[in-house]
Design a protein around this motif. Sequence first.
Motif, short mmCIF file in Angstrom:
data_model
loop_
_atom_site.label_atom_id
_atom_site.label_comp_id
_atom_site.label_asym_id
_atom_site.label_seq_id
_atom_site.Cartn_x
_atom_site.Cartn_y
_atom_site.Cartn_z
N ASP A 79 0.54 -0.97 -0.26
CA ASP A 79 0.22 0.26 -0.02
C ASP A 79 1.19 1.35 -0.01
O ASP A 79 0.41 2.04 -0.02
CB ASP A 79 -1.46 0.04 1.10
CG ASP A 79 -0.36 -0.54 2.10
OD1 ASP A 79 1.43 -0.59 2.74
OD2 ASP A 79 -1.22 -0.42 2.85
N THR A 80 2.33 0.78 -0.15
CA THR A 80 2.93 2.39 0.03
C THR A 80 3.03 2.75 -2.21
O THR A 80 3.38 3.50 -1.90
CB THR A 80 4.30 2.07 -0.52
OG1 THR A 80 5.19 1.24 -0.93
CG2 THR A 80 5.06 2.26 0.86
N GLN A 81 2.26 1.39 -2.58
CA GLN A 81 2.64 1.74 -4.30
C GLN A 81 0.62 2.94 -4.65
O GLN A 81 0.97 2.77 -5.76
CB GLN A 81 2.35 0.34 -4.62
CG GLN A 81 3.70 -0.53 -4.77
CD GLN A 81 4.86 0.60 -5.00
OE1 GLN A 81 5.10 0.73 -5.73
NE2 GLN A 81 5.54 0.32 -3.78
N THR A 82 0.75 3.97 -3.91
CA THR A 82 -0.55 4.68 -4.13
C THR A 82 0.23 5.82 -4.73
O THR A 82 1.64 6.11 -4.47
CB THR A 82 -1.36 5.27 -3.13
OG1 THR A 82 -0.04 5.81 -2.39
CG2 THR A 82 -1.77 3.76 -1.92
N ARG A 83 -1.02 6.45 -5.82
CA ARG A 83 0.20 7.87 -5.83
C ARG A 83 -1.16 9.26 -5.82
O ARG A 83 -1.92 8.56 -5.19
CB ARG A 83 0.11 8.33 -7.78
CG ARG A 83 1.15 6.75 -7.85
CD ARG A 83 2.28 7.78 -8.67
NE ARG A 83 3.68 6.39 -8.62
CZ ARG A 83 4.25 5.73 -9.30
NH1 ARG A 83 3.86 6.19 -10.30
NH2 ARG A 83 4.86 5.26 -9.60
N PRO A 84 -0.17 10.05 -5.30
CA PRO A 84 -0.58 10.99 -4.51
C PRO A 84 -2.05 11.28 -5.78
O PRO A 84 -2.29 11.37 -7.21
CB PRO A 84 -0.27 12.07 -4.67
CG PRO A 84 0.43 12.32 -5.22
CD PRO A 84 1.53 10.25 -5.69
N ARG A 129 2.67 -11.80 -0.81
CA ARG A 129 1.63 -10.92 0.00
C ARG A 129 1.08 -9.72 -1.47
O ARG A 129 2.00 -9.09 -2.10
CB ARG A 129 2.66 -10.11 0.88
CG ARG A 129 1.88 -8.96 1.69
CD ARG A 129 2.06 -7.85 2.54
NE ARG A 129 2.83 -6.83 1.67
CZ ARG A 129 3.53 -6.13 1.92
NH1 ARG A 129 4.18 -5.34 3.54
NH2 ARG A 129 4.09 -5.63 1.57
N ALA A 130 -0.39 -9.81 -0.80
CA ALA A 130 -0.84 -8.66 -1.09
C ALA A 130 -1.56 -7.83 -1.01
O ALA A 130 -2.13 -8.18 0.42
CB ALA A 130 -1.77 -9.60 -2.28
N VAL A 131 -1.63 -6.61 -1.43
CA VAL A 131 -2.58 -5.32 -0.50
C VAL A 131 -2.91 -4.65 -1.02
O VAL A 131 -2.42 -4.12 -2.55
CB VAL A 131 -0.64 -4.20 0.30
CG1 VAL A 131 -1.26 -3.29 1.19
CG2 VAL A 131 0.05 -5.48 1.00
N THR A 132 -4.48 -4.48 -1.07
CA THR A 132 -4.87 -3.32 -1.59
C THR A 132 -4.83 -2.22 -1.12
O THR A 132 -4.35 -1.65 0.66
CB THR A 132 -6.73 -3.92 -1.06
OG1 THR A 132 -6.90 -3.83 -0.04
CG2 THR A 132 -6.81 -5.74 -1.84
#
Length: 351
Positions: free
Chosen positions: A11-16, A323-326
């Motif tokens: 969940d660090t792979q978000t973009r603003p 691991r998969a994170v939403t």
Amino acid sequence: MQEGRINLSSDTQTRPTAAMRRAMAEAEVGDEQLGLDPTVTQLCRRAAALLGQEAAVLLPSGTMCNVISVLVHCRPGDELYAHHTAHVVSFEGGGAAVFAGVQSRPLEGGRGIFTAETLRGVLRPVSRYAPCSRLAVIEQTTNLGGGTVWSEAEIAAVATVAGEHGLRLHLDGARLLNAAVALGVEPRRLCAPFDSVWIDLSKGLGCPVGAVLAGPASFIEAAWGWKQRLGGSMRQAGVLAAAGLHALTHHVERLADDHANARRFWEIVRRCPGVELAGGVPSVESNIVCLDLAGSGVPAQAVADRLEQRGVNVGVFGEHLLRAVTHLGVGRAQVEKAAAALAETVEELGR
Ligand SMILES: *Cc1c(COP(=O)(O)O)cnc(C)c1O
């Protein structure tokens, strides 16, 4: 996220989002390390209130929140207690040892959780020979414990042992707000038993940078000393704080969607023979799904490589551990597509 890619590696792979970027662009700013950035001040006040703490400080990362907390609570030669999978033990380059001279005692337990009895069993007698038992760290939610949420009762039991033995209690709340949403309780209630707490802005909340450490005013004042020494003091950090304020307004309730998506992911993947939730976790409780592929005999890395070619990213944490994170960068349809791709891939490679 690269166009079309479904990145569930963290969940660090978000973009603003566009709205978050606008809030950042319009932020009022000043000199943060002089206490003159109004947006940072606003974020710290808001986070302190949310977490039921007297004061708070903005730091560049959760890792710095943990190391500074260890530095404030402990002296060289002290010992800290945390689950063996905890970030503070396994992912911070031995920071507690390097910077604070503190020995970490990793604790056993299922689902990333240790019991009060386990903690009681490892505490040291006061003696010139033993390290001084000083600090217990709880990770809420547990990361490699499969996103498990510590219950209030489990925390209270550990807090009682800590209280009896004069230990400080620190909350690694990288995903505390996920826990609060999952349990349907106020974050401040989950923070009440702790001497220091923090939340990450750059995980499920979707900010590019930042974490907020909170606690009693005297603790935060001491934390400021280490922030300065470690080079964590900033200048016009209001642009980062504005992202945090935006996230606290718009990205907290929606964590429930991430949790529903993670459950959906598991619902699809579990049809695949030989795939289990890792570590005997009975169900998906938040936004993390740790999978044990051992029963299929398929190596986790081979699955991740094949998925990568198919436009899906997952994390590899062991020979058979995925691991998969939403998070807010992936919607329901993408999660379903990724889950189906994973199930197909395991079946193909298992033949
Ligand atoms: C990510 C994480 C951290 C560290 O936070 P950073 O902002 O990446 O430095 C600490 N604890 C847990 C449980 C985490 O998941």
